[in-house]
Design an enzyme around this catalytic site. Structure first.
Site, mmCIF file in Angstrom:
data_model
loop_
_atom_site.group_PDB
_atom_site.id
_atom_site.type_symbol
_atom_site.label_atom_id
_atom_site.label_comp_id
_atom_site.label_asym_id
_atom_site.label_seq_id
_atom_site.Cartn_x
_atom_site.Cartn_y
_atom_site.Cartn_z
ATOM 1 N N GLU A 1 -10.252 -2.327 4.386
ATOM 2 C CA GLU A 1 -8.896 -1.881 4.700
ATOM 3 C C GLU A 1 -8.694 -0.483 4.111
ATOM 4 O OE1 GLU A 1 -6.163 -5.771 4.940
ATOM 5 O OE2 GLU A 1 -6.679 -5.275 2.888
ATOM 6 N N ASP B 1 0.772 -1.260 0.000
ATOM 7 C CA ASP B 1 0.000 0.000 0.000
ATOM 8 C C ASP B 1 0.801 1.306 0.000
ATOM 9 O OD1 ASP B 1 -1.494 -2.127 0.887
ATOM 10 O OD2 ASP B 1 -2.053 -1.234 2.772
ATOM 11 N N GLN C 1 4.116 0.670 2.321
ATOM 12 C CA GLN C 1 4.385 -0.552 3.059
ATOM 13 C C GLN C 1 5.574 -1.250 2.401
ATOM 14 O OE1 GLN C 1 2.100 -2.184 5.896
ATOM 15 N NE2 GLN C 1 2.713 -0.056 5.988
ATOM 16 N N TRP D 1 5.871 -10.383 1.274
ATOM 17 C CA TRP D 1 5.463 -9.592 2.440
ATOM 18 C C TRP D 1 6.184 -10.084 3.694
ATOM 19 C CZ3 TRP D 1 3.198 -9.907 7.226
ATOM 20 C CH2 TRP D 1 2.603 -8.733 7.722
HETATM 21 C C1 FRU Z 1 -3.767 -3.640 2.855
HETATM 22 C C2 FRU Z 1 -3.115 -4.063 4.166
HETATM 23 C C3 FRU Z 1 -3.465 -3.090 5.269
HETATM 24 C C4 FRU Z 1 -2.336 -3.274 6.227
HETATM 25 C C5 FRU Z 1 -1.172 -3.513 5.301
HETATM 26 C C6 FRU Z 1 -0.146 -4.447 5.841
HETATM 27 O O1 FRU Z 1 -3.110 -4.102 1.731
HETATM 28 O O2 FRU Z 1 -3.510 -5.390 4.489
HETATM 29 O O3 FRU Z 1 -4.732 -3.294 5.818
HETATM 30 O O4 FRU Z 1 -2.140 -2.164 7.052
HETATM 31 O O5 FRU Z 1 -1.705 -4.026 4.108
HETATM 32 O O6 FRU Z 1 0.974 -4.473 5.008
#
Ligand code: FRU
Length: 509
Positions: free
Chosen positions: A236, A59, A75, A83
């Site tokens: 989200e 994000d 992110q 991730w």
């Molecule tokens: C959305 C999300 C958010 C969270 C982040 C974690 O893509 O799941 O809700 O804060 O990514 O990386």
């Protein structure tokens, strides 16, 4: 087996010649440092969309304009292309097109990982960190709490910067909002609410949005919540902003929320509601949400704060959680959409958003590309860059198809089907797709606009396409991975084309 001497000598001479030729090309191309270093030239590397130098990104976070710079935080996991423990990566731009990578802005700490959030400029020094402090509001995600099976491991914290985001200091009183027992409780977006002279926060709380208000960014009061009854998909990355109906003084509020499953074309997608907000609660005009982008690859889209010229500017993450961690890039994963301006329009009593690529994109248009008509088709070579902006006006009653293809018989089809009154983007035959069974698919978008003509703008980069139809009323963003770049653009049904312009775009790296 070693080849006989004569063959070796012959091969040696050929290689020497090839080296000479390639050196000559490099010298002729010396204007561009990029070709010398090959920086950002990897297969699939977007050439005018932001992607991290290396490793995993999701994000966009905390986008804000301050002191001549647009900040993009995101992110980021610096140790892998999948991730992992989240940080806030950071890049800045003076024009929203060319970006400079900066060091990581926020690292995980003893309270947890740094999940999504926003930033504001505290012009009135309400928090006492300093006048014009940049304050980041984010979710702390506590891994120990999660592992221990607790449900209160996400809570909201703040950090501030007094040096144009080159360093952040975490507030010693964190968290500023504790979790009261909602497992998914995250992604704070904060705005200044002029009328009540208060900060307002919107948070994603499982399947709804929760609103809080504060006079100092540190002490928050819960004010209300908003959701769709009967729909318990995970929400989200919410956003909330006021926006005028185009051409009028009527002010409405938009609540954006990204939905974690069953988007209009599968998986994750960004949606919104239009309504009213009084500083405490949001009342939607429609029962159900609308979709900001019908493509598969525009998630977690949020707007910038503190934009000086009144535009509403937004960026989304150009991927989908269904396959984001499996796409075939090696050094980095994911890119952002082109920054877009959002506009609110009213048609038949109903309010909707349209989105459009920012005007600054014109800076990287370098030349118009020639095309040839062959019977009913218009054919254009888009080699060697494979980066174009196509703008076309067609008569509306006709079915219309654009095909982008390479020499390996791989292609993407997109266009308008008058029989179903749908726009579509078909990446079924667009190259690699075996990394995820949902990837190869045809995506559609209903067309709810009556007009004698249909306009379409396409932005093609090395692994993405963004399609804006009817001045951005219908938008589709998809990524793809052909084994070699698309080199040919064909417009079938070309006789229905009223106006056409194809421009080559240049790399920003
Ligand atoms: C959305 C999300 C958010 C969270 C982040 C974690 O893509 O799941 O809700 O804060 O990514 O990386």
């Amino acid at each position: 087996m070693t080849p006989p001497f004569k063959v070796t000598a012959f091969l040696g001479a050929i290689s020497f010649l090839l080296i000479l030729i390639s050196c000559k090309n490099k010298i002729e191309d010396k204007d561009s440092n990029l070709s010398a270093t090959q920086y950002y030239k990897e297969q699939y590397r977007p050439q005018y969309h932001y992607s991290p130098d290396s490793m995993w990104m999701n994000d966009p976070n905390g986008m804000v304009y301050f002191d001549g710079e647009y900040h993009l935080f995101y992110q980021y996991y610096p140790d892998s292309i999948v991730w992992g423990p989240m940080h806030w990566g950071h890049a800045v731009s003076k024009d929203l097109i060319h970006w400079n990578h900066l060091p990581i802005a926020l690292y995980p700490d003893s309270l947890g990982l740094i999940f999504s959030g926003s930033t504001v400029i505290d012009h009135l020094n309400t928090a006492g960190f300093g006048k014009d402090a940049m304050v980041a509001i984010f979710t702390h995600h506590n891994m120990n709490g999660e592992k221990a099976g607790r449900i209160d491991f996400q809570f909201q914290s703040i950090a501030y910067s007094l040096d144009n985001a080159r360093s952040f200091i975490k507030y010693s009183g964190n968290p500023v909002i504790k979790n009261t027992g909602i497992k998914d409780f995250r992604d704070p977006k904060v705005i200044w609410h002029e009328k009540s002279q208060k900060w307002v926060m919107v948070l994603a709380a499982y399947d709804k949005a929760m609103f809080y208000s504060s006079s100092n960014l540190k002490d928050w009061t819960y004010t209300s919540e908003f959701g769709i009854s009967g729909d318990n998909r995970l929400w989200e990355c919410p956003d909330l902003f006021p926006i005028k109906v185009e051409g009028t003084d009527e002010l409405k509020w938009v609540l954006i929320t990204s939905i974690q499953k069953d988007g209009p074309n599968g998986g994750t997608a960004t949606s919104y509601f239009v309504g009213d907000f009084d500083g405490k609660s949001f009342v939607g005009n429609n029962k159900n949400q609308k979709w900001l982008d019908y493509g598969a690859d525009n998630y977690a889209l949020v707007t910038f704060s503190n934009i000086p010229d009144g535009r509403t500017l937004a960026i989304g993450w150009m991927s989908n959680w269904q396959y984001a961690q499996q796409v075939p890039t090696k050094k980095w994963r994911s890119a952002m959409t082109i920054p877009r301006t959002l506009h609110l329009y009213k048609e038949n009593g109903d309010f909707s958003l349209r989105s459009w690529p920012i005007a600054e994109l014109d800076k990287i248009k370098i030349s118009s590309v020639k095309n040839t008509r062959v019977k009913d088709s218009i054919i254009t070579s888009i080699a060697p860059t494979s980066m174009i902006e196509l703008s076309v006006l067609i008569s509306h009653e006709s079915t219309f198809k654009v095909r982008l293809s390479n020499d390996e018989s791989e292609y993407i089809d997109l266009g308008y089907d008058s029989a179903t009154n749908e726009l579509y983007l078909d990446r079924t035959k667009a190259g690699l797709s075996n990394f995820n069974e949902t990837f190869a698919a045809r995506h559609t978008c209903p067309r709810n606009y009556m007009s004698d003509t249909l306009t379409m703008k396409l932005l093609l980069d090395h692994s993405s396409i963004e399609m804006f139809s009817d001045d951005g009323r219908s938008v589709m963003t998809d990524i793809f991975f052909p084994t070699t770049p698309f080199t040919k653009l064909e417009i079938l049904d070309g006789s229905k084309v009223i106006d056409l312009n194809i421009a080559e775009l240049e790399s920003i790296w």
